[in-house]
Each structure stands twice: as structure tokens, then as C-alpha cells.
Design a protein around this motif. Structure first.
Motif, PDB file in Angstrom:
ATOM      1  N   ALA A  71       0.829  -1.209   0.000  1.00 28.52           N
ATOM      2  CA  ALA A  71       0.000   0.000   0.000  1.00 28.52           C
ATOM      3  C   ALA A  71       0.866   1.263   0.000  1.00 28.52           C
ATOM      4  O   ALA A  71       0.641   2.176  -0.805  1.00 28.52           O
ATOM      5  CB  ALA A  71      -0.928  -0.017   1.211  1.00 28.52           C
ATOM      6  N   LEU A  72       1.853   1.316   0.879  1.00 26.33           N
ATOM      7  CA  LEU A  72       2.705   2.507   0.940  1.00 26.33           C
ATOM      8  C   LEU A  72       3.650   2.580  -0.251  1.00 26.33           C
ATOM      9  O   LEU A  72       3.985   3.672  -0.711  1.00 26.33           O
ATOM     10  CB  LEU A  72       3.495   2.522   2.253  1.00 26.33           C
ATOM     11  N   GLY A  73       4.079   1.440  -0.756  1.00 25.63           N
ATOM     12  CA  GLY A  73       4.948   1.436  -1.938  1.00 25.63           C
ATOM     13  C   GLY A  73       4.226   1.913  -3.177  1.00 25.63           C
ATOM     14  O   GLY A  73       4.856   2.364  -4.137  1.00 25.63           O
ATOM     15  N   THR A  74       2.914   1.830  -3.194  1.00 27.13           N
ATOM     16  CA  THR A  74       2.134   2.360  -4.306  1.00 27.13           C
ATOM     17  C   THR A  74       1.732   3.803  -4.035  1.00 27.13           C
ATOM     18  O   THR A  74       1.759   4.640  -4.939  1.00 27.13           O
ATOM     19  CB  THR A  74       0.863   1.509  -4.502  1.00 27.13           C
ATOM     20  N   LEU A  75       1.369   4.103  -2.802  1.00 25.34           N
ATOM     21  CA  LEU A  75       0.858   5.422  -2.465  1.00 25.34           C
ATOM     22  C   LEU A  75       1.944   6.500  -2.521  1.00 25.34           C
ATOM     23  O   LEU A  75       1.704   7.586  -3.066  1.00 25.34           O
ATOM     24  CB  LEU A  75       0.242   5.374  -1.062  1.00 25.34           C
ATOM     25  N   LEU A  76       3.117   6.234  -1.982  1.00 23.14           N
ATOM     26  CA  LEU A  76       4.158   7.257  -1.921  1.00 23.14           C
ATOM     27  C   LEU A  76       4.631   7.717  -3.300  1.00 23.14           C
ATOM     28  O   LEU A  76       4.741   8.925  -3.530  1.00 23.14           O
ATOM     29  CB  LEU A  76       5.332   6.765  -1.074  1.00 23.14           C
ATOM     30  N   PRO A  77       4.933   6.824  -4.247  1.00 28.98           N
ATOM     31  CA  PRO A  77       5.318   7.315  -5.577  1.00 28.98           C
ATOM     32  C   PRO A  77       4.194   8.094  -6.271  1.00 28.98           C
ATOM     33  O   PRO A  77       4.463   9.079  -6.964  1.00 28.98           O
ATOM     34  CB  PRO A  77       5.666   6.047  -6.352  1.00 28.98           C
ATOM     35  N   CYS A  78       2.948   7.664  -6.062  1.00 32.15           N
ATOM     36  CA  CYS A  78       1.825   8.396  -6.670  1.00 32.15           C
ATOM     37  C   CYS A  78       1.720   9.798  -6.090  1.00 32.15           C
ATOM     38  O   CYS A  78       1.505  10.771  -6.830  1.00 32.15           O
ATOM     39  CB  CYS A  78       0.526   7.639  -6.463  1.00 32.15           C
ATOM     40  N   LEU A  79       1.868   9.934  -4.783  1.00 29.33           N
ATOM     41  CA  LEU A  79       1.826  11.259  -4.174  1.00 29.33           C
ATOM     42  C   LEU A  79       2.976  12.140  -4.655  1.00 29.33           C
ATOM     43  O   LEU A  79       2.803  13.340  -4.887  1.00 29.33           O
ATOM     44  CB  LEU A  79       1.861  11.140  -2.647  1.00 29.33           C
ATOM     45  N   PHE A  80       4.141  11.543  -4.834  1.00 26.02           N
ATOM     46  CA  PHE A  80       5.289  12.297  -5.352  1.00 26.02           C
ATOM     47  C   PHE A  80       5.020  12.795  -6.762  1.00 26.02           C
ATOM     48  O   PHE A  80       5.293  13.959  -7.098  1.00 26.02           O
ATOM     49  CB  PHE A  80       6.554  11.420  -5.325  1.00 26.02           C
ATOM     50  N   LEU A  81       4.468  11.956  -7.621  1.00 26.46           N
ATOM     51  CA  LEU A  81       4.201  12.360  -9.003  1.00 26.46           C
ATOM     52  C   LEU A  81       3.098  13.408  -9.080  1.00 26.46           C
ATOM     53  O   LEU A  81       3.164  14.327  -9.904  1.00 26.46           O
ATOM     54  CB  LEU A  81       3.848  11.133  -9.845  1.00 26.46           C
ATOM     55  N   ILE A  82       2.080  13.303  -8.238  1.00 27.33           N
ATOM     56  CA  ILE A  82       1.019  14.315  -8.216  1.00 27.33           C
ATOM     57  C   ILE A  82       1.580  15.656  -7.764  1.00 27.33           C
ATOM     58  O   ILE A  82       1.292  16.706  -8.359  1.00 27.33           O
ATOM     59  CB  ILE A  82      -0.142  13.857  -7.300  1.00 27.33           C
ATOM     60  N   ASN A  83       2.429  15.636  -6.741  1.00 30.14           N
ATOM     61  CA  ASN A  83       3.061  16.859  -6.253  1.00 30.14           C
ATOM     62  C   ASN A  83       3.946  17.470  -7.327  1.00 30.14           C
ATOM     63  O   ASN A  83       3.945  18.694  -7.537  1.00 30.14           O
ATOM     64  CB  ASN A  83       3.865  16.548  -4.987  1.00 30.14           C
ATOM     65  N   LEU A  84       4.707  16.664  -8.030  1.00 29.53           N
ATOM     66  CA  LEU A  84       5.576  17.148  -9.100  1.00 29.53           C
ATOM     67  C   LEU A  84       4.759  17.775 -10.223  1.00 29.53           C
ATOM     68  O   LEU A  84       5.118  18.835 -10.754  1.00 29.53           O
ATOM     69  CB  LEU A  84       6.426  15.997  -9.634  1.00 29.53           C
ATOM     70  N   PHE A  85       3.647  17.166 -10.582  1.00 32.82           N
ATOM     71  CA  PHE A  85       2.778  17.703 -11.627  1.00 32.82           C
ATOM     72  C   PHE A  85       2.194  19.055 -11.219  1.00 32.82           C
ATOM     73  O   PHE A  85       2.174  19.996 -12.014  1.00 32.82           O
ATOM     74  CB  PHE A  85       1.651  16.716 -11.930  1.00 32.82           C
TER      75      PHE A  85
END
Length: 102
Positions: A71-85
Motif C-alpha cells: 500500500a505505501l509502496g504504491t501510495l508514496l510514488p503516486c503522491l510524489f508524481l502528483i506533487n511534481l505535476f
């Protein structure tokens, strides 16, 4: 930044828990008695290999640490990419608005 560090710490702990076996108190007592039972009991042939195989309910059990690691291995990269966008789009909008114009 502090929240990200705490979340990363929880992700590391969850990934470490994913590979740690969960042993109950009954299993600890049973493993302590195994050497005594092995020396005192005579050797018998196994009745059936199929009887000793795990059932479907045991095979489908998931440890909590493994669940959290996924769950965290999927959630953390997604949050990083959303923040970068969001940061990229806000910088682009700022340049077009004249704030950061060259």
C-alpha cells in the motif's frame, strides 16, 4: 518535509515487517518442545504428503506488514508524481502570467 520523512519511516518499517515471520505463543512453545519430541519418539513414515500440505485458507493469508508495504509502496510514488505535476503546472502558469517572465 517532516511529514514525508515520517511517512517514509513508516514505509521502511512496513517493508521490514513484510518479511518477518509472525510467531504466536503456541508456536514458540511447540518449537521449544520439538528437540525433546524428536529424541523420545520413534521414527514413523509419513502417512500422506497431501495431508501435510497447507490448505487454501493458510496459503491465502497475508501478513499485515506485507499489506502495508504494498500500500505505501504504491501510495508514496503516486503522491510524489502528483506533487511534481502540480508544481510544474504552477510554475508554467506563473511564467505565462508575467511573475517569472524572462
Amino acid at each position: 518535509m517532516k511529514t514525508f520523512q515520517i511517512t517514509t519511516l513508516f514505509a521502511l518499517v512496513a517493508s521490514a515487517m513484510a518479511f518477518a515471520p509472525q510467531v504466536s505463543q503456541v508456536a514458540k512453545a511447540a518449537t521449544a518442545a520439538v528437540p525433546v519430541a524428536a529424541l523420545s519418539a520413534p521414527a514413523f513414515a509419513l502417512d500422506s504428503i497431501v495431508a501435510n500440505m497447507p490448505t487454501n485458507t493458510v496459503a491465502l493469508e497475508v501478513q499485515f506488514g506485507a499489506y502495508m508495504a504494498v500500500a505505501l509502496g504504491t501510495l508514496l510514488p503516486c503522491l510524489f508524481l502528483i506533487n511534481l505535476f502540480i508544481q510544474t503546472e504552477s510554475r508554467k502558469a506563473g511564467r505565462q502570467g508575467g511573475i517569472d517572465a524572462e
